[in-house]
Write a protein that holds these residues in place. Structure first.
Motif, PDB file in Angstrom:
ATOM      1  N   ASP A   1       1.000  -1.143  -0.228  1.00  0.00           N
ATOM      2  CA  ASP A   1       0.102   0.038   0.009  1.00  0.00           C
ATOM      3  C   ASP A   1       1.006   1.218   0.102  1.00  0.00           C
ATOM      4  N   SER A   2       1.876   1.130   0.695  1.00  0.00           N
ATOM      5  CA  SER A   2       3.094   2.447   0.527  1.00  0.00           C
ATOM      6  C   SER A   2       3.336   2.580  -0.634  1.00  0.00           C
ATOM      7  N   TYR A   3       3.887   1.505  -1.406  1.00  0.00           N
ATOM      8  CA  TYR A   3       4.310   1.808  -2.942  1.00  0.00           C
ATOM      9  C   TYR A   3       3.288   2.286  -3.822  1.00  0.00           C
ATOM     10  N   VAL A   4       1.951   1.810  -3.410  1.00  0.00           N
ATOM     11  CA  VAL A   4       1.068   2.374  -4.466  1.00  0.00           C
ATOM     12  C   VAL A   4       0.935   3.768  -4.140  1.00  0.00           C
ATOM     13  N   LYS A   5       1.021   4.164  -2.900  1.00  0.00           N
ATOM     14  CA  LYS A   5       0.805   5.440  -2.581  1.00  0.00           C
ATOM     15  C   LYS A   5       1.926   6.508  -3.247  1.00  0.00           C
ATOM     16  N   LEU A   6       3.080   6.009  -3.214  1.00  0.00           N
ATOM     17  CA  LEU A   6       4.199   6.839  -3.896  1.00  0.00           C
ATOM     18  C   LEU A   6       4.248   6.867  -5.086  1.00  0.00           C
TER      19      LEU A   6
ATOM     20  N   ALA B   1       8.935  -7.944  20.071  1.00  0.00           N
ATOM     21  CA  ALA B   1       8.420  -8.482  18.895  1.00  0.00           C
ATOM     22  C   ALA B   1       7.910  -7.556  17.931  1.00  0.00           C
ATOM     23  N   ILE B   2       7.934  -7.607  16.610  1.00  0.00           N
ATOM     24  CA  ILE B   2       7.673  -6.846  15.560  1.00  0.00           C
ATOM     25  C   ILE B   2       6.965  -7.632  14.604  1.00  0.00           C
ATOM     26  N   SER B   3       5.899  -7.481  14.225  1.00  0.00           N
ATOM     27  CA  SER B   3       5.263  -8.242  13.265  1.00  0.00           C
ATOM     28  C   SER B   3       4.491  -7.430  11.946  1.00  0.00           C
ATOM     29  N   VAL B   4       4.202  -7.712  10.942  1.00  0.00           N
ATOM     30  CA  VAL B   4       3.433  -7.185   9.883  1.00  0.00           C
ATOM     31  C   VAL B   4       2.012  -7.681   9.609  1.00  0.00           C
ATOM     32  N   LEU B   5       1.124  -6.772   9.597  1.00  0.00           N
ATOM     33  CA  LEU B   5      -0.309  -7.190   9.441  1.00  0.00           C
ATOM     34  C   LEU B   5      -0.785  -6.287   8.497  1.00  0.00           C
TER      35      LEU B   5
ATOM     36  N   THR C   1       3.211  -8.148   3.136  1.00  0.00           N
ATOM     37  CA  THR C   1       3.163  -6.825   2.497  1.00  0.00           C
ATOM     38  C   THR C   1       2.163  -5.917   3.102  1.00  0.00           C
ATOM     39  N   GLY C   2       1.551  -6.175   4.509  1.00  0.00           N
ATOM     40  CA  GLY C   2       0.623  -5.394   4.864  1.00  0.00           C
ATOM     41  C   GLY C   2       1.109  -3.893   5.440  1.00  0.00           C
ATOM     42  N   SER C   3       0.255  -3.134   5.656  1.00  0.00           N
ATOM     43  CA  SER C   3       0.487  -1.808   5.981  1.00  0.00           C
ATOM     44  C   SER C   3       0.605  -1.443   7.402  1.00  0.00           C
ATOM     45  N   PHE C   4       0.689  -2.274   8.294  1.00  0.00           N
ATOM     46  CA  PHE C   4       0.870  -2.177   9.743  1.00  0.00           C
ATOM     47  C   PHE C   4       2.085  -3.155  10.140  1.00  0.00           C
ATOM     48  N   LEU C   5       2.660  -2.209  10.926  1.00  0.00           N
ATOM     49  CA  LEU C   5       3.604  -2.878  11.858  1.00  0.00           C
ATOM     50  C   LEU C   5       3.118  -2.848  13.337  1.00  0.00           C
ATOM     51  N   PHE C   6       3.071  -4.073  13.835  1.00  0.00           N
ATOM     52  CA  PHE C   6       2.616  -4.287  15.389  1.00  0.00           C
ATOM     53  C   PHE C   6       3.886  -4.750  16.282  1.00  0.00           C
ATOM     54  N   ALA C   7       3.965  -3.818  17.094  1.00  0.00           N
ATOM     55  CA  ALA C   7       5.194  -4.127  17.922  1.00  0.00           C
ATOM     56  C   ALA C   7       4.723  -4.239  19.441  1.00  0.00           C
TER      57      ALA C   7
END
Ligand SMILES: C[S@@+](CC[C@H](N)C(=O)[O-])C[C@H]1O[C@@H](n2cnc3c(N)ncnc32)[C@H](O)[C@@H]1O
Length: 300
Positions: A184-189, A238-242, A280-286
């Protein structure tokens, strides 16, 4: 409505702009004005939650957010939520029997969260407060939760430092911020480049903010998020992508294309969507923790 600024980070008073944005355009999961229920009614909250909790396979479980909120550890714990918005998570937290305090920078969010809790017959201490300057004593809370908030604040680092102060030693901070490496960030850029925003002097940060809710929004990589946490008194657990299912098809959400998009999305199995979004998700969950002893990490 507040217009999107071309260079949001250059605002004279960033925090006033942040607060004004969320006062006028609170996060109600209703970008196209299709929630027919009046604000503050039972039906209104039910529809907000239906949209919010249904948006991602990561939010599923025996109760919403069961994979992300450690409900079993919270009963009798002092819990703080930062940026409660419409109170969706405040309600989930209060239902655990925890002693919940929720804050938001806008009076509107505080009023709407109080109203929701009253309708559900639940208790929590809900207060208008800027998380960059919290009015709590050191070490008051065992668990701090914040979903999609701290990246909108004028000084995100100050919030983390405040969390490190109000957490008791060994206490945990779980939070979500935006992922700079998301599809999603690459699409925005790309959208920013194709519409001439880069040529008009907007930076990548400006463009990402422009296409995101909030007056400003910061995007993090795993490494910049790690630095944010460790520079401000916490350690990374921990850090994960969602992400949310709709990100898998970066198309407009309205009209014929919108109908096609949501029709196709409903055919994507949740398990597959989850796998894709965890990359590929747009959130980092820490998950971050206040060390039990000061400088415990350095001391090994
Ligand atoms: C994107 S909304 C998220 C609301 C809610 N957590 C949710 O997930 O629906 C961001 C919220 O953070 C609040 N907020 C922004 N900066 C804040 C700050 N410095 N202190 C407290 N609340 C803040 C806004 O008023 C808004 O309600």
């Amino acid at each position: 409505l507040i217009r999107k600024a071309r260079h949001p980070f250059a605002a004279a008073d960033l925090q006033a702009a942040n607060k004004a944005w969320w006062t006028q355009q609170p996060m109600q999961y209703d970008w196209h004005g299709t929630n027919a229920a009046a604000e503050g009614t039972y039906e209104f909250y039910a529809e907000v939650d239906r949209r919010f909790f249904g948006a991602s396979p990561f939010y599923a479980g025996d109760r919403p957010f069961a994979e992300l909120i450690p409900y079993h550890k919270l009963a009798h714990e002092r819990v703080l939520e930062i940026g409660c918005g419409q109170g969706s998570h405040t309600q989930l937290l209060a239902q655990t029997g925890a002693d919940v305090t929720a804050i938001d920078i806008t009076a509107r969010a505080v009023a709407l969260t109080k109203r929701r809790l009253a309708l559900a017959n639940l208790l929590a201490d809900v207060r208008e407060m800027d998380a960059e300057r919290m009015e709590f004593r050191d070490g008051e809370f065992g668990f701090v939760w914040s979903w999609g908030v701290i990246h909108h604040s004028a000084h995100t680092d100050r919030i983390v430092r405040e969390v490190a102060r109000v957490l008791k030693p060994g206490g945990e901070f779980r939070f979500m911020v935006y992922n700079r490496r998301a599809l999603d960030s690459y699409v925005k850029l790309l959208r920013g480049a194709l519409t001439g925003k880069s040529l008009r002097g907007m930076s990548g940060d400006d463009i990402l903010s422009f296409y995101t809710d909030g007056y400003l929004a910061r995007f993090f990589t795993r490494s910049s998020l790690t630095k944010l946490i460790t520079d401000n008194g916490l350690v990374v657990r921990a850090i994960s992508v969602l992400g949310q299912k709709s990100e898998l098809l970066p198309l407009p959400g309205t009209g014929v294309i919108g109908r096609l998009k949501y029709g196709l999305l409903s055919r994507i199995p949740d398990a597959f969507a989850k796998g894709m979004l965890s990359a590929t998700g747009s959130f980092l969950f820490a998950s971050a923790q206040r060390p039990v002893r000061p400088n415990a990490e350095e001391a090994g």
